[in-house]
Motif scaffolding. Sequence first.
Motif, short mmCIF file in Angstrom:
data_model
loop_
_atom_site.label_atom_id
_atom_site.label_comp_id
_atom_site.label_asym_id
_atom_site.label_seq_id
_atom_site.Cartn_x
_atom_site.Cartn_y
_atom_site.Cartn_z
N LYS A 197 0.83 -1.21 0.00
CA LYS A 197 0.00 0.00 0.00
C LYS A 197 0.87 1.26 0.00
N ALA A 208 2.03 1.79 -3.57
CA ALA A 208 0.93 2.12 -4.47
C ALA A 208 0.41 3.54 -4.23
N GLU A 209 0.30 3.94 -2.96
CA GLU A 209 -0.24 5.27 -2.66
C GLU A 209 0.75 6.38 -2.97
N TRP A 263 -5.20 -9.83 -3.48
CA TRP A 263 -4.71 -8.45 -3.36
C TRP A 263 -5.81 -7.43 -3.61
N GLU A 264 -6.87 -7.81 -4.30
CA GLU A 264 -7.98 -6.89 -4.50
C GLU A 264 -8.68 -6.57 -3.18
N ASP A 272 -7.10 -2.94 1.68
CA ASP A 272 -7.69 -1.61 1.88
C ASP A 272 -6.69 -0.56 1.42
N CYS A 273 -6.86 -0.10 0.17
CA CYS A 273 -5.89 0.82 -0.42
C CYS A 273 -6.62 1.75 -1.37
N SER A 319 -5.30 3.32 -3.86
CA SER A 319 -4.60 3.42 -5.16
C SER A 319 -4.42 2.06 -5.80
N HIS A 320 -5.52 1.31 -5.95
CA HIS A 320 -5.42 -0.04 -6.50
C HIS A 320 -4.92 -0.07 -7.94
N ASP A 321 -5.03 1.05 -8.66
CA ASP A 321 -4.54 1.08 -10.03
C ASP A 321 -3.04 0.81 -10.09
N ILE A 337 -1.49 -1.29 -8.07
CA ILE A 337 -1.23 -2.68 -7.68
C ILE A 337 -1.69 -3.55 -8.83
N LYS A 379 -2.36 -6.78 -10.56
CA LYS A 379 -2.60 -8.11 -9.98
C LYS A 379 -2.71 -9.17 -11.07
#
Length: 406
Positions: A259, A262-263, A275-276, A279-280, A282-284, A286, A288
């Motif tokens: 995280k 990613a953030e 990984w989905e 709690d983040c 900025s999932h774009d 990460i 996967k």
Amino acid sequence: MKVILIKNAVETLGYFSEQLAETFQEMGHDTYFVDYDDLVNTVDGISRFAVPEKTVLCTFNFIGLSGEEVFIEENGRYIWENQGIACINILVDHPLYYHSKLAKPPVPEMRVFCIDREHVAYMKRFYPALPVEFLPLAGNCILERKVPSPIEGCHGQKQKHKNIPYQKRKYDIVFTGNYTPVEHLYREIDRQGAEYRTFYYEILEDMKAHPAVSIDRMLEAHIRKELGAVPDEELRAAIAGMVFIDICMRSYFRGEIIKCLAEHKIPVHVFGANWEKLDCSSHDYIIKNGREVDSVTCAEAIADARISLNVMPWFKDGTHDRVFTAMLQHTLSLTDDSGYLRENFTDKKELVFYSLEKREELPELVKKLLEKPEKCMEIAERGYESAVREHTWKQRAEAILMDLVK
């Protein structure tokens, strides 16, 4: 020496066993696999393969020594004991996971190896009757895959792995491993009574604040604070009863590190499941693959990366195989540290260390590394030279055999 190994029980441990088998064979020893996908037939073959007092079972995490009926004969003893087969048991998790089996060993003569020196000390303190030695994990080479061939039918030809030039690699940074949502783990704690819940959460917060402290030291401190002087026999049982604390902290820091990158808009390719569920915001960043992957796929992903990220599973005086696997693929290993790693490697020489305590500094560290690919390549090459010389399964197999002839 004749060596029995086990595969298809736990994928990762079977992969380690296959690497060991190749080395044992190169050293001139006969090997035999008990295959969990064909248990009845391969267990039947043990008696034809084994020679009493000249055969050893080399297993991990008590596989084959956990009361499985297929390995227990009519007299109630394990086939290993009846056939005069020595047992080597390599624990790749903290011994607290195996309290009941260590307290009452399944066979009279079992030698234990631990992958962290603090685990060895724990064993010597709480299970002094069992012989135990330190054996760090090794790096995984990419074992040859079979690829389909119209000429050779479904078996196909062996596909040899070739080192991918550093500048042509697909990924900047990869992490190989699954994620377990900490919220699921915390719900288990919340089901306890209020008193237990407060006790457990105090430990978790203490471990978050002091990630350099081993789990058994942290648990002992809190148990003694709560209960005062506790005999070691009761203490080891109490520690073993809190194994979920270890699982919580592994998942928490694994998620926090991914995280954190990613953030800060640093893309990380993660190879593993769930990984989905992190709690983040900025999932774009990460990227996967969305499923569990096997050890070969992990090694191949690392081999196509410039940086392999490692988050230690709370090993404070040992290491994870991800570190050495990265080195063997000519990939820069970026990892939190341990006493063992600090003793054997120099930061920014063979690998790069980051700090769990100061993880806010990690994004800037990664950005600087990616801006200097030539420097990263130099570190990766020095890491490769060190790992291929001292940290392959060949060196570990030699250590196992040397221990047997002591």
